[in-house]
Structure formats: structure tokens, C-alpha cells
Write a protein that holds these residues in place. Structure first.
Motif, PDB file in Angstrom:
ATOM      1  N   PHE A  10       0.840  -1.195   0.000  1.00 29.29           N
ATOM      2  CA  PHE A  10       0.000   0.000   0.000  1.00 29.29           C
ATOM      3  C   PHE A  10       0.874   1.244   0.000  1.00 29.29           C
ATOM      4  O   PHE A  10       2.028   1.218   0.425  1.00 29.29           O
ATOM      5  N   ASP A  11       0.336   2.322  -0.537  1.00 28.87           N
ATOM      6  CA  ASP A  11       1.012   3.619  -0.494  1.00 28.87           C
ATOM      7  C   ASP A  11       0.539   4.349   0.750  1.00 28.87           C
ATOM      8  O   ASP A  11      -0.663   4.637   0.882  1.00 28.87           O
ATOM      9  N   PRO A  12       1.432   4.661   1.677  1.00 24.19           N
ATOM     10  CA  PRO A  12       1.005   5.300   2.927  1.00 24.19           C
ATOM     11  C   PRO A  12       0.511   6.729   2.706  1.00 24.19           C
ATOM     12  O   PRO A  12       1.250   7.568   2.199  1.00 24.19           O
ATOM     13  N   VAL A  13      -0.735   6.977   3.032  1.00 22.01           N
ATOM     14  CA  VAL A  13      -1.269   8.341   2.969  1.00 22.01           C
ATOM     15  C   VAL A  13      -0.816   9.108   4.207  1.00 22.01           C
ATOM     16  O   VAL A  13      -0.499  10.287   4.145  1.00 22.01           O
ATOM     17  N   ASN A  14      -0.766   8.401   5.325  1.00 22.04           N
ATOM     18  CA  ASN A  14      -0.313   9.027   6.564  1.00 22.04           C
ATOM     19  C   ASN A  14       0.314   7.979   7.475  1.00 22.04           C
ATOM     20  O   ASN A  14       0.163   6.776   7.257  1.00 22.04           O
ATOM     21  N   TYR A  15       1.019   8.482   8.469  1.00 23.36           N
ATOM     22  CA  TYR A  15       1.578   7.633   9.514  1.00 23.36           C
ATOM     23  C   TYR A  15       0.941   8.044  10.843  1.00 23.36           C
ATOM     24  O   TYR A  15       0.397   9.143  10.980  1.00 23.36           O
ATOM     25  N   ILE A  16       1.058   7.161  11.826  1.00 26.68           N
ATOM     26  CA  ILE A  16       0.558   7.461  13.162  1.00 26.68           C
ATOM     27  C   ILE A  16       1.675   7.227  14.171  1.00 26.68           C
ATOM     28  O   ILE A  16       2.159   6.101  14.316  1.00 26.68           O
ATOM     29  N   PHE A  17       2.096   8.299  14.840  1.00 27.00           N
ATOM     30  CA  PHE A  17       3.095   8.174  15.900  1.00 27.00           C
ATOM     31  C   PHE A  17       2.438   7.539  17.127  1.00 27.00           C
ATOM     32  O   PHE A  17       1.345   7.943  17.535  1.00 27.00           O
ATOM     33  N   THR A  18       3.125   6.583  17.716  1.00 23.31           N
ATOM     34  CA  THR A  18       2.583   5.947  18.920  1.00 23.31           C
ATOM     35  C   THR A  18       3.237   6.467  20.191  1.00 23.31           C
ATOM     36  O   THR A  18       2.896   6.023  21.293  1.00 23.31           O
ATOM     37  N   GLY A  19       4.185   7.404  20.049  1.00 23.82           N
ATOM     38  CA  GLY A  19       4.872   7.934  21.226  1.00 23.82           C
ATOM     39  C   GLY A  19       5.976   7.001  21.675  1.00 23.82           C
ATOM     40  O   GLY A  19       6.583   6.298  20.862  1.00 23.82           O
ATOM     41  N   ILE A  20       6.245   6.990  22.963  1.00 20.62           N
ATOM     42  CA  ILE A  20       7.294   6.143  23.522  1.00 20.62           C
ATOM     43  C   ILE A  20       6.650   4.847  24.012  1.00 20.62           C
ATOM     44  O   ILE A  20       5.921   4.865  25.005  1.00 20.62           O
ATOM     45  N   PRO A  21       6.895   3.730  23.313  1.00 23.34           N
ATOM     46  CA  PRO A  21       6.264   2.462  23.711  1.00 23.34           C
ATOM     47  C   PRO A  21       6.598   2.092  25.152  1.00 23.34           C
ATOM     48  O   PRO A  21       7.742   2.224  25.596  1.00 23.34           O
ATOM     49  N   PHE A  88       1.904  13.420  22.829  1.00 24.52           N
ATOM     50  CA  PHE A  88       1.839  13.118  24.259  1.00 24.52           C
ATOM     51  C   PHE A  88       0.568  13.647  24.914  1.00 24.52           C
ATOM     52  O   PHE A  88      -0.051  12.971  25.742  1.00 24.52           O
ATOM     53  N   TRP A  89       0.177  14.869  24.573  1.00 20.01           N
ATOM     54  CA  TRP A  89      -0.922  15.531  25.282  1.00 20.01           C
ATOM     55  C   TRP A  89      -2.293  15.295  24.658  1.00 20.01           C
ATOM     56  O   TRP A  89      -3.297  15.195  25.355  1.00 20.01           O
ATOM     57  N   PHE A  90      -2.337  15.257  23.308  1.00 14.30           N
ATOM     58  CA  PHE A  90      -3.633  15.205  22.633  1.00 14.30           C
ATOM     59  C   PHE A  90      -3.839  13.935  21.811  1.00 14.30           C
ATOM     60  O   PHE A  90      -4.844  13.835  21.104  1.00 14.30           O
ATOM     61  N   ARG A  91      -2.863  13.006  21.888  1.00 19.86           N
ATOM     62  CA  ARG A  91      -2.913  11.778  21.091  1.00 19.86           C
ATOM     63  C   ARG A  91      -3.066  12.094  19.605  1.00 19.86           C
ATOM     64  O   ARG A  91      -3.663  11.315  18.846  1.00 19.86           O
ATOM     65  N   ALA A  92      -2.557  13.261  19.196  1.00 15.07           N
ATOM     66  CA  ALA A  92      -2.640  13.686  17.792  1.00 15.07           C
ATOM     67  C   ALA A  92      -1.417  13.166  17.049  1.00 15.07           C
ATOM     68  O   ALA A  92      -0.527  13.927  16.658  1.00 15.07           O
ATOM     69  N   GLY A  93      -1.380  11.850  16.845  1.00 13.80           N
ATOM     70  CA  GLY A  93      -0.195  11.223  16.267  1.00 13.80           C
ATOM     71  C   GLY A  93      -0.186  11.138  14.762  1.00 13.80           C
ATOM     72  O   GLY A  93       0.813  10.741  14.169  1.00 13.80           O
ATOM     73  N   ASN A 175       1.291   1.340   9.263  1.00 15.31           N
ATOM     74  CA  ASN A 175       1.601   2.768   9.174  1.00 15.31           C
ATOM     75  C   ASN A 175       1.794   3.381  10.558  1.00 15.31           C
ATOM     76  O   ASN A 175       1.789   4.594  10.717  1.00 15.31           O
ATOM     77  N   ARG A 176       1.971   2.542  11.565  1.00 11.95           N
ATOM     78  CA  ARG A 176       2.186   3.019  12.931  1.00 11.95           C
ATOM     79  C   ARG A 176       3.684   3.094  13.205  1.00 11.95           C
ATOM     80  O   ARG A 176       4.400   2.091  13.118  1.00 11.95           O
ATOM     81  N   LEU A 177       4.161   4.303  13.540  1.00 13.94           N
ATOM     82  CA  LEU A 177       5.577   4.522  13.841  1.00 13.94           C
ATOM     83  C   LEU A 177       5.782   4.508  15.354  1.00 13.94           C
ATOM     84  O   LEU A 177       5.226   5.360  16.056  1.00 13.94           O
ATOM     85  N   PRO A 178       6.587   3.588  15.877  1.00 19.21           N
ATOM     86  CA  PRO A 178       6.816   3.541  17.331  1.00 19.21           C
ATOM     87  C   PRO A 178       7.823   4.606  17.760  1.00 19.21           C
ATOM     88  O   PRO A 178       8.889   4.307  18.294  1.00 19.21           O
TER      89      PRO A 178
END
Length: 321
Positions: A10-21, A88-93, A175-178
């Protein structure tokens, strides 16, 4: 959107940061010191730039290099920290693929630019101590401008291929970036392609560019120390060493976290993931915060001008309207 299975390209339209696992429950509180560090970095580097650019007496090679370093620090911290705090604050990853590549580009460019600026500053100290009579002849404003242009050009030429290489990848995992920011190898590891070229190009850049900078800085300071210890008086030796003190502190603050972060990534199977991630975050937070503090405290000329700026502001605010 995530693929249905690990074999769906798949072509990634977006990624999602997961913060510090592993720190999901405490990320809100971790962000508070991160925010304070960012505010100090933003204020300190902006003040340093303002003082150097507005005070004509500071338009000398060493201070112009300091202003370049402050600019690189502002780019590095502003490119990474606001999004980090949003995660971290708004889960806007969520971040678009284009924005992720842009962030990756500026992070790596600013890092390489800082390394080159530190090399230029080592050359400045070498000329000032080992060949003082020709200092103003060698380090003219024209020469400094050309060195600044070379820093930007070198950084662009070596980092742009990373963007090109990432755009050629096909993604089939997630598409989840740790992580909290886009870093080249973090993105590349999500691909289903062979990433050998990415690994070896990264190693080549690290050795041939950053490694060469470190070697040349070490050689410069070796020659400086040899010249210093040949000076006849103890006072002259101490004065010469003091002029290099701030720069040595900055070099250590820049390269030591970088080495620890790289080692942590290499031995990620031994070191817990949250420690690796935390080190990577501190690496983009600590140097931009400490650089203006070190130069502001250890450099009398800058400290004096900063005090004057605050005094003028206080005087104007205390005058009755």
C-alpha cells in the motif's frame, strides 16, 4: 489506513506516531519537562540570534558561527518538539506521508549542518590560536558567508537522497511509527523492500561525513593544544584554553548523545525499547537547550550584551507613561 495483512502493498497516505512504547500511562507527565526544555531552547536561541545580529561588536567570525548554530538548533527543535507534544498531550499522532518526509529531511539536514558548523568553529579557534596574525585575513565575512553556503549545500546534497530512497519504498506492514518523529531508518524498517541500500548509504554518510568532521575537529584541537602548551606563560596558556572551553562543551553535548542514541538503536534487542526511544527524544531536546546557555554563561561578550538587553527592556517598562 492499515493494510489487511503483512503482504498487502500500500502507499502510505499518513503515519501514526505511537509515542514512547511502554510509557503510555505517563506520557502526559513526560511531556511537561519536554515542553519546558523546548521553551528554554526557543527563547535562548532566539535571544542569542537577536543579540548577535543587532550588536555590531559581535559581528566577528566566532559569534557568526554561534548564530549559525543557534539557527540549526531552532530548526531541529521546532521541526520535532511541537508534534511530539501533540502526540503526548492530545494523542494527535497522525502525520501525512509528505509531512513525515519533510520532517525527516529537516531533522537530518539540521544535524549534519550542526556537525559542519562545529567543524568550522574548530577551524576558527585553530586560526585564532595558531595563526593569530592572519586571523582577520583568513576569516573574512566573505569567507564565512561561503562557509555557511557550503554547510547548507553539503547538508542538502547528502540528505536529499534519503528522501528519494524512502519514496521508492513499498510498504506492506503498518503505518504506525513507534516513535515521536520521522527518522529515516524508522520509516525504512516498515517497508517490504530490501533496505540494504538504505543501511549502507546511512553508514557511508555517518563515516565519510560525520566521522570525517569528528576527525578534523580532533586534529584541530590536537594542533591547538600543541600550540597552547608551547606558550611561555601560564596565564597565556589558561587564556587560550578558556577561549576554547565553550566550544569543547558544545562538541561534547552534540556528539555524545548522538553516539549513545546510535548505540542504543544498534543494541535495541538488549536495551528496552522505551529507553532507546527516550534517548532519541533527548538527543533532539538537550543540545538545542544547552547550547545558548553555555555560550551565554561562558562568553563574557555575549553575556554582557544579553544583560544589556534585559536592562533596556526593564528600564522601558519601569518608565511611567
Amino acid at each position: 489506513m492499515m493494510p489487511a495483512d503483512n503482504h498487502t502493498v500500500f502507499d502510505p497516505v499518513n503515519y501514526i506516531f505511537t509515542g514512547i512504547p511502554g510509557t503510555e500511562e505517563s506520557q502526559f507527565w513526560i511531556a511537561i519537562p519536554f515542553c519546558l526544555i523546548y521553551v528554554v531552547s526557543l527563547f535562548g536561541n532566539s535571544l542569542l540570534l537577536f543579540v548577535i545580529l543587532t550588536e555590531r561588536s559581535l559581528h566577528e567570525p566566532m559569534y557568526l558561527f554561534v548564530s549559525m548554530l543557534a539557527t540549526a538548533d531552532l530548526v531541529l527543535s521546532t521541526t520535532t518538539v511541537p508534534k511530539m507534544l501533540a502526540v503526548f498531550w492530545f494523542r494527535a499522532g497522525e502525520i501525512s506521508f509528505a509531512a513525515c518526509l519533510t520532517q525527516m529531511f529537516f531533522i537530518h539536514v539540521s544535524f549534519m549542518a550542526e556537525s559542519a558548523i562545529l567543524l568550522a568553529m574548530a577551524f576558527d579557534r585553530y586560526v585564532a590560536i595558531c595563526d593569530p596574525l592572519r586571523y582577520t585575513i583568513i576569516l573574512t565575512k566573505s569567507a564565512i558567508g561561503k562557509m555557511g553556503l557550503a554547510v547548507v549545500t553539503r547538508s542538502f546534497c547528502f540528505i536529499f537522497p534519503f528522501v528519494f530512497l524512502v519514496k521508492q519504498l513499498k510498504f506492506c506492514r503498518t503505518n504506525r511509527l513507534p516513535h515521536t518523529y520521522c527518522e529515516h531508518m524508522i520509516i525504512a524498517r516498515l517497508a517490504c523492500n530490501d533496505i540494504t541500500v538504505h543501511v549502507w548509504y546511512g553508514v557511508a554518510v555517518a563515516i565519510l561525513v560525520i566521522g570525517l568532521d569528528v576527525v578534523l575537529i580532533a586534529v584541530s584541537y590536537g594542533l591547538i593544544l600543541r600550540a597552547v602548551f608551547r606558550l611561555p606563560s601560564k596565564d597565556a596558556r589558561l587564556k587560550a584554553l578558556r577561549t576554547c572551553g565553550s566550544h569543547v562543551c558544545i562538541i561534547l553535548m552534540f556528539y555524545v548523545p548522538s553516539v549513545f542514541s546510535s548505540l542504543a538503536h544498534q543494541f535495541g534487542h538488549i536495551i528496552p525499547g522505551y529507553i532507546v526511544n527516550l534517548l532519541a527524544n533527548l538527543y533532539v531536546l538537550i543540545p538545542p537547550m544547552l547550547n545558548p546557555i553555555v555560550y551565554g554563561v561562558r562568553t563574557k561578550e555575549i553575556l554582557k550584551r544579553v544583560i544589556n538587553v534585559f536592562y533596556r527592556c526593564w528600564s522601558r517598562s519601569s518608565v511611567p507613561s
